[in-house]
Design an enzyme around this catalytic site. Structure first.
Site, PDB file in Angstrom:
ATOM      1  N   ASP A   1      54.496  41.955  31.246  1.00  0.00           N
ATOM      2  CA  ASP A   1      54.089  40.548  31.298  1.00  0.00           C
ATOM      3  C   ASP A   1      52.580  40.424  31.507  1.00  0.00           C
ATOM      4  O   ASP A   1      52.093  39.417  32.015  1.00  0.00           O
ATOM      5  CB  ASP A   1      54.852  39.812  32.401  1.00  0.00           C
ATOM      6  CG  ASP A   1      54.644  40.437  33.775  1.00  0.00           C
ATOM      7  OD1 ASP A   1      53.944  41.477  33.860  1.00  0.00           O
ATOM      8  OD2 ASP A   1      55.174  39.903  34.767  1.00  0.00           O
TER       9      ASP A   1
ATOM     10  N   ASP B   1      34.312  50.606  45.044  1.00  0.00           N
ATOM     11  CA  ASP B   1      33.393  49.521  44.693  1.00  0.00           C
ATOM     12  C   ASP B   1      31.947  49.847  45.033  1.00  0.00           C
ATOM     13  O   ASP B   1      31.027  49.201  44.525  1.00  0.00           O
ATOM     14  CB  ASP B   1      33.796  48.235  45.415  1.00  0.00           C
ATOM     15  CG  ASP B   1      35.080  47.616  44.876  1.00  0.00           C
ATOM     16  OD1 ASP B   1      35.581  48.091  43.843  1.00  0.00           O
ATOM     17  OD2 ASP B   1      35.588  46.660  45.498  1.00  0.00           O
TER      18      ASP B   1
ATOM     19  N   GLU C   1      61.261  47.029  34.214  1.00  0.00           N
ATOM     20  CA  GLU C   1      61.085  45.601  34.468  1.00  0.00           C
ATOM     21  C   GLU C   1      61.787  45.200  35.761  1.00  0.00           C
ATOM     22  O   GLU C   1      62.906  45.597  36.043  1.00  0.00           O
ATOM     23  CB  GLU C   1      61.547  44.731  33.289  1.00  0.00           C
ATOM     24  CG  GLU C   1      61.049  43.285  33.372  1.00  0.00           C
ATOM     25  CD  GLU C   1      59.525  43.188  33.518  1.00  0.00           C
ATOM     26  OE1 GLU C   1      59.047  43.267  34.674  1.00  0.00           O
ATOM     27  OE2 GLU C   1      58.825  43.034  32.513  1.00  0.00           O
TER      28      GLU C   1
END
EC number: 3.2.1.55
Length: 507
Positions: free
Chosen positions: A308, A445, A227
């Site tokens: 998160d 992509d 974290e």
């Protein structure tokens, strides 16, 4: 019974031990070493020799039905053929990655917002992974599928049962695709917060794979997320040279105990001495955001996202586990030897009509309204739509040259015949024709895989980088679409027809 001398008994004992080791899965090995698995996840195989329960479940777009996928035999490889049969004529996503440890830590799609612990979706939900994105073979060529995680996709175990809390010792390992990554946060597997919020330094202890934080073009690295920092050494964001992991299949391990942690990694297909120690030593020093020693682990489990719910990264996960207790390095080496025995090998991503690299082709729609229209560049923009091919200008815009996939050689890219050097790519979930800028993002992509048409005609064309999204025309514009998704062009109505195209010689 005839007597045996000591040398023959010793040889017998070695043979028995070798046989036992050969039949042991990673969680058997950890348990024998005194650090049993408390979470064990894999879409490719059973991680215990006797495990015969579900490995993962897939969700079918046509009817929403969910099907569990089991190993072919106890302790064996996942039954990829069962997935193929269930998903024929449909788009499938991975609904659940089941916990094999017996602790009930099944990983499901992460949902967002403050009501996460109530299981409520507040509009920031992650996507489920496309089930077809990461085919491999194990053992004697048995087909299975890894968990292909694009940006926006992630799984979570809300609270975790039996996982480490506070400064409890633990071990983590994972096998990932060393070629599928980006420079974003955070493709993680391991211990995280029980909420979707950053609750401070030391509240996570998870493996990360990617190349964020380093010089352009470097990496990827195995790192520890604790974290507010990704660690290769004791110092946040330090990237010493020579620690990159550029294998097709990578084994990563992370161990933590009071005042101490270690990270190791190597080629998942090589057994002898293949795990190298990247760092072993003291916890990172405290900074303005708090301390890493002692740790404050919360025990939730994340897969493909940060604690998160940071979900802009990408990666492929094949297998991994978390332990109670700090496993020694020799136990990790035994686990690695077992992984190498599986003989992970890439499998072909295309299962539809064959196309020839270098050929000039066109893509004809199969929806009843539109069978005389082809995939073409819009005459007034870079957008891709379906259009008629009645004059030479329309025909030129509907011609594409098949190229080896820019982002993955086992799929394809489609170069504009009228604009050499420009390719079909997805941008904002719409197809466009852009000049190749040479970037990793553009290459990925602009890469697409071909499978049999989901309506029984022609081909359905899947995005390589967004493996749950397929070419689909909607109001004449061509998008990459996920049936049942949140956008208007994700409507299930006529999806199978709209997402099936006949590949013809160039018009």
């Amino acid at each position: 019974m005839p007597s045996r001398n000591r040398s023959s008994l010793y040889a017998f004992g070695l043979a028995t031990a070798a046989s036992t080791l050969a039949n042991a899965g990673p969680c058997d090995i950890y348990a024998r070493g005194g650090t049993p698995c408390v979470a064990a996840h894999s879409t490719t195989r059973a991680l215990l020799d006797a495990y015969a329960g579900p490995l993962y479940s897939v969700r079918r777009s046509t009817d929403g039905r969910v099907q569990d996928i089991y190993p072919r035999s106890p302790g064996g490889v996942a039954d990829g053929d069962a997935q193929d049969r269930f998903c024929a004529g449909a788009v499938c996503t991975v609904a659940t990655v089941h916990d094999q440890s017996g602790h009930g830590n099944d990983a499901v799609r992460a949902v967002g917002g403050p009501d996460y612990m109530k299981g409520e979706d507040t509009g920031d939900a992650d996507w489920e992974a496309g089930a077809m994105g990461a085919p491999v073979t194990l053992g004697k060529g048995q087909r299975a599928y890894g968990l292909f995680v694009p940006p926006g996709t992630g799984y979570r175990v809300a609270a975790g049962n039996g996982t480490a809390r506070g400064d409890d010792p633990e071990g983590i390992y994972a096998v990932v695709d060393g070629t599928h990554y980006n420079d974003r946060c955070c493709f993680d597997y391991g211990n995280a917060e029980t909420s979707l919020t950053d609750t401070g330094n030391g509240h996570m202890e998870a493996l990360f794979f990617g190349n964020t934080g380093g010089p352009p073009g470097s990496g990827p690295w195995i790192m520890a997320e604790m974290e507010n920092g990704l660690f290769l050494t004791q110092h946040v964001n330090e990237r010493p040279p020579g620690l990159e992991m550029r294998h097709r299949f990578v084994t990563a391990t992370l161990r933590g105990k009071p005042h101490h942690w270690a990270i190791r990694g190597g080629d998942a297909t090589a057994s002898s001495g293949s795990l190298r120690t990247i760092y072993e030593g003291a916890r990172p020093p405290a900074n303005k955001d708090g301390a890493y020693d002692p740790m404050s682990k919360e025990g939730a489990v994340v897969l493909g996202i940060g604690g998160d719910n940071s979900h802009t990264s990408q990666g492929t996960f094949y297998e991994g586990a978390m332990t109670a207790g700090y496993p020694p390095a020799d136990v990790e080496d035994e686990v690695q030897a077992d992984i190498a025995r599986q003989r992970y090998t890439p499998a072909g991503r295309n299962s539809g009509p064959a196309v020839q690299v270098g050929a000039r082709v066109s893509f004809r729609a199969t929806t009843p309204c539109c069978t005389t229209r082809y995939v073409a560049r819009d005459p007034g923009s870079d957008d891709v739509r379906i259009d008629f091919a009645t004059d030479e200008g329309q025909r030129r815009r509907a011609r594409w040259v098949v190229r080896e996939g820019l982002g993955s050689a086992d799929c394809y890219s489609f170069e504009s015949d009228e604009r050499p050097g420009s390719f079909v790519r997805h941008s904002g979930n719409g197809l466009v024709v852009n000049a190749n800028d040479g970037s990793k993002l553009f290459a990925e992509d602009a890469t697409f895989c071909i499978q049999a048409g989901v309506n029984g005609q022609g081909a359905t064309i899947r995005s390589w980088s967004q493996a749950a999204r397929y070419w689909r025309h909607y109001d004449t514009r061509v998008h990459i679409s996920y049936p049942g998704g949140k956008y208007s062009f994700d409507s299930k109505k006529s999806f199978n027809d709209d997402a099936s195209f006949v590949i013809t010689a160039a018009v």
